[in-house]
Design a protein around this motif. Structure first.
Motif, PDB file in Angstrom:
ATOM      1  N   VAL A   2      -8.626  -8.733  10.480  1.00  0.00           N
ATOM      2  CA  VAL A   2      -8.971  -7.325  10.601  1.00  0.00           C
ATOM      3  C   VAL A   2      -9.285  -6.757   9.216  1.00  0.00           C
ATOM      4  O   VAL A   2      -8.583  -7.037   8.252  1.00  0.00           O
ATOM      5  N   GLU A   3     -10.356  -5.975   9.126  1.00  0.00           N
ATOM      6  CA  GLU A   3     -10.660  -5.236   7.905  1.00  0.00           C
ATOM      7  C   GLU A   3     -10.401  -3.774   8.199  1.00  0.00           C
ATOM      8  O   GLU A   3     -11.105  -3.165   9.000  1.00  0.00           O
ATOM      9  N   PHE A   4      -9.373  -3.225   7.589  1.00  0.00           N
ATOM     10  CA  PHE A   4      -8.978  -1.851   7.864  1.00  0.00           C
ATOM     11  C   PHE A   4      -9.880  -0.863   7.140  1.00  0.00           C
ATOM     12  O   PHE A   4     -10.297  -1.083   6.020  1.00  0.00           O
ATOM     13  N   THR A  39      -1.889  -9.302   4.407  1.00  0.00           N
ATOM     14  CA  THR A  39      -0.654  -8.914   3.729  1.00  0.00           C
ATOM     15  C   THR A  39      -0.719  -7.438   3.366  1.00  0.00           C
ATOM     16  O   THR A  39      -1.802  -6.860   3.273  1.00  0.00           O
ATOM     17  N   VAL A  40       0.446  -6.868   3.158  1.00  0.00           N
ATOM     18  CA  VAL A  40       0.511  -5.465   2.737  1.00  0.00           C
ATOM     19  C   VAL A  40      -0.300  -5.288   1.458  1.00  0.00           C
ATOM     20  O   VAL A  40      -1.086  -4.346   1.337  1.00  0.00           O
ATOM     21  N   ALA A  51       1.580   1.024  -0.118  1.00  0.00           N
ATOM     22  CA  ALA A  51       2.294  -0.028   0.609  1.00  0.00           C
ATOM     23  C   ALA A  51       3.181   0.537   1.714  1.00  0.00           C
ATOM     24  O   ALA A  51       3.290  -0.052   2.797  1.00  0.00           O
ATOM     25  N   ASN A  52       3.825   1.684   1.469  1.00  0.00           N
ATOM     26  CA  ASN A  52       4.694   2.273   2.489  1.00  0.00           C
ATOM     27  C   ASN A  52       3.922   2.652   3.749  1.00  0.00           C
ATOM     28  O   ASN A  52       4.445   2.565   4.855  1.00  0.00           O
ATOM     29  N   THR A  53       2.679   3.059   3.585  1.00  0.00           N
ATOM     30  CA  THR A  53       1.827   3.410   4.726  1.00  0.00           C
ATOM     31  C   THR A  53       1.557   2.181   5.581  1.00  0.00           C
ATOM     32  O   THR A  53       1.668   2.230   6.812  1.00  0.00           O
TER      33      THR A  53
END
Length: 130
Positions: A2-4, A39-40, A51-53
């Protein structure tokens, strides 16, 4: 994989956009059980969110039983949402691409297309008021 994409103008929090995109990929058969999610760190680098999101989105999907975090290995798809034959989804998607191309050629913008599709989806749900 997936590409966000994050649309900062959408008004929808970034973690919900990430979760929605994973759910869409599951429904469309682009992600299947056993697939590893980015990965995050990779999501942060490509989407510009913190990263938290990403962790919040992944945790929400994990609570829903769709993902599984494996210590030291990554985050993996645990379940799917799609129940339709992938060939049927591909055929319908191709027709939808043609329809959207026609709508854009007619001058419709994305918001117009969203409104039109939304009106069709809710057509059967409307209650007539005398």
């Amino acid at each position: 994989m997936v590409e966000f994409r994050i649309d900062k103008a959408s008004g929808l929090p970034a973690y919900l956009q990430l979760a929605r995109q994973v759910r869409e990929a599951l429904r469309l058969g682009w992600l299947k059980p056993g697939d590893r999610l980015p990965t995050v760190r990779d999501v942060v680098a490509t989407s510009g969110v913190n990263a938290n999101t990403v962790l919040k989105a992944y945790r929400e999907l994990e609570r829903a039983g769709l993902l599984e975090a494996r210590q030291g290995s990554g985050t993996f798809v645990k379940a799917t949402l799609g129940s339709v034959d992938p060939e049927v989804m591909d055929r319908l998607r191709a027709k939808l691409v043609d329809w959207v191309d026609e709508a854009r050629a007619a001058g419709l913008e994305n918001e117009d297309i969203d409104a039109l599709v939304g009106s069709v989806l809710t057509e059967g749900e409307r209650i007539e008021v005398p």
